[in-house]
Every structure is written in structure tokens, then in C-alpha cells.
Design a protein around this motif. Structure first.
Motif, PDB file in Angstrom:
ATOM      1  N   LEU A 133       4.098   2.122   7.300  1.00 22.50           N
ATOM      2  CA  LEU A 133       3.853   3.209   6.351  1.00 22.50           C
ATOM      3  C   LEU A 133       4.820   4.331   6.664  1.00 22.50           C
ATOM      4  CD1 LEU A 133       2.055   4.415   4.081  1.00 22.50           C
ATOM      5  CD2 LEU A 133       0.645   5.402   5.896  1.00 22.50           C
ATOM      6  N   LEU A 134       5.550   4.774   5.637  1.00 26.50           N
ATOM      7  CA  LEU A 134       6.489   5.880   5.773  1.00 26.50           C
ATOM      8  C   LEU A 134       6.032   7.009   4.861  1.00 26.50           C
ATOM      9  CD1 LEU A 134       9.280   6.673   7.060  1.00 26.50           C
ATOM     10  CD2 LEU A 134      10.293   6.008   4.867  1.00 26.50           C
ATOM     11  N   ILE A 135       5.921   8.209   5.413  1.00 27.74           N
ATOM     12  CA  ILE A 135       5.472   9.373   4.635  1.00 27.74           C
ATOM     13  C   ILE A 135       6.635  10.347   4.531  1.00 27.74           C
ATOM     14  CG2 ILE A 135       3.786  11.229   4.474  1.00 27.74           C
ATOM     15  CD1 ILE A 135       1.953   9.513   6.270  1.00 27.74           C
ATOM     16  N   ARG A 136       7.105  10.547   3.304  1.00 26.32           N
ATOM     17  CA  ARG A 136       8.251  11.419   3.052  1.00 26.32           C
ATOM     18  C   ARG A 136       7.848  12.887   3.154  1.00 26.32           C
ATOM     19  NH1 ARG A 136      12.254   8.927  -0.108  1.00 26.32           N
ATOM     20  NH2 ARG A 136      13.420  10.844   0.344  1.00 26.32           N
ATOM     21  N   GLN A 137       8.858  13.728   3.159  1.00 22.87           N
ATOM     22  CA  GLN A 137       8.616  15.165   3.251  1.00 22.87           C
ATOM     23  C   GLN A 137       7.845  15.689   2.052  1.00 22.87           C
ATOM     24  OE1 GLN A 137      11.714  17.622   5.050  1.00 22.87           O
ATOM     25  NE2 GLN A 137      11.649  18.964   3.253  1.00 22.87           N
TER      26      GLN A 137
END
Length: 213
Positions: A133-137
Motif C-alpha cells: 500500500l502506497l499513500i501519496r501526499q
């Protein structure tokens, strides 16, 4: 800068299967993008870690893509711990570009962008971190996994491996449950006894012939 680029290029040649990562322990990491190599087979993003990493409250309740939820992503979040590695930078190994675009990430990350990730450290190369899981700015949550995590085989218990001592003995060997030395002894005894009887009979017959003559 040149050494970083060379390092990223070398990492791109390594195998990035999920089984190569410590999927038994999910970790949370956050930081700022310092370098990017965007392309296949996997985009690689160098992240300058904001140490010490603290697990955000409510992480397990965050909204995640439905596809990742179906693959056990919620349980992964519940088991996640804060990254406590000594490296002040890690390299995020992202999903292939085509999948990123299909999963709602048509644009590449930018240098200086703040990212959060939940994923796993490589079993041998501790600078590699593969997110699921990648959470962007901008708070977009992008999944990075499309298959179930590999099951970790249980450790082998002492004495469980089959060695030469456990193998079935060969036919005719001393430890075999088949024919042993006893039949040979019996056979030999019968042979000797038979020869003795024949010799006695032959001697008696010769004696009888001599008496007649």
C-alpha cells in the motif's frame, strides 16, 4: 548522486517476488522522495526516512482499495509495526508502471513528495522495501499487490528430515526384513549331510561288489 543512480540500477536487476521479502512482518515507513527511477520491470523510489518512524493512529481503520481488502490488506494493517531499520533511506520497489496506471496512479511520484508505505523489507537486501500500500501526499491510497501473500513454511522440527539412516534397507542386507544368513546356514547343512549320505552309500556298494567277486 551518480552513486545513487548506479545503486538503483543494480537493484533493478534483482528479483522482486513477494517470497523474497519478509511478508510475515508488515512495516510502516514514511519519508520524502529523494530520487526516482521510473520504468519497468519495477519503478524504484528512494525515500529519505523521517526517523524515528511512528505508527500513525488509526492506521488499521484507514480506507484502502477494495481489491486489496479482498486480499487480506485489512489484516495486514492490523499487524503493521513501525519501521525501525538503521538505514536512513530505503528504496521502494513499486508495482509495474502498467499496473500503477490501472490502479489509479497515472502520474509518477515527484522528488520532494512525502510518501507513506506499508510493506516489507527484503530478506537479504535491507535497503529494499516492497509496499503493498502506497499513500501519496494528496492522501491517495494506491495498492501495490494483486496476489495473495506467500504462505511461510513452518520450521522443520529436529529429526524430521529423512536421511540415509531412515531409508529402507536394501534387499539382502543385514538389516533387511527379508532373507538373512539363516537360510544359507540351513542350506549348507543340508548340502553337507547329503554329500555324507551319498559317500556312505557309494562305499557300501563298492564293498558289496568286492565280496561277490
Amino acid at each position: 548522486m551518480k552513486s545513487m543512480i548506479v545503486g538503483l540500477a543494480l537493484l533493478s536487476t534483482l528479483h522482486h517476488g513477494w517470497e523474497d521479502f519478509r511478508t510475515e512482518q508488515p512495516l510502516y515507513v514514511s519519508g520524502t522522495v529523494s530520487e526516482i527511477r521510473w520504468g519497468n520491470p519495477h519503478p524504484e523510489v528512494r525515500l529519505r526516512v523521517a526517523a524515528p518512524v511512528r505508527l500513525p493512529s488509526g492506521l488499521a481503520r484507514r480506507s484502502i482499495p477494495a481489491e486489496l481488502e479482498e486480499l487480506g490488506g485489512r489484516e495486514v494493517l492490523r499487524r503493521t509495526q513501525a519501521f525501525d531499520g538503521r538505514d536512513d533511506e530505503v528504496v521502494l520497489i513499486l508495482a509495474p508502471v502498467e499496473r500503477l496506471m490501472a490502479w489509479g496512479m497515472p502520474d509518477r511520484v515527484k522528488e520532494g513528495e512525502r510518501l507513506e508505505a506499508v510493506g516489507y523489507i527484503h530478506r537479504e537486501h535491507t535497503e529494499e522495501f516492497r509496499p503493498e500500500l502506497l499513500i501519496r501526499q494528496d492522501r491517495r491510497a494506491i495498492r501495490q499487490r494483486s496476489v495473495p501473500l506467500p504462505e511461510n513454511p513452518p520450521p522443520a522440527s529436529p529429526g524430521s528430515e529423512t536421511g540415509p539412516a531412515d531409508a529402507a534397507p536394501a534387499a539382502g542386507s543385514a538389516g533387511s526384513t527379508g532373507a538373512g544368513p539363516l537360510p544359507w546356514l540351513v542350506g549348507g547343512g543340508l548340502l553337507v549331510g547329503g554329500c555324507t549320505v551319498v559317500a556312505v552309500l557309494v562305499r557300501r556298494r563298492r564293498g558289496g561288489d568286492a565280496h561277490v567277486a
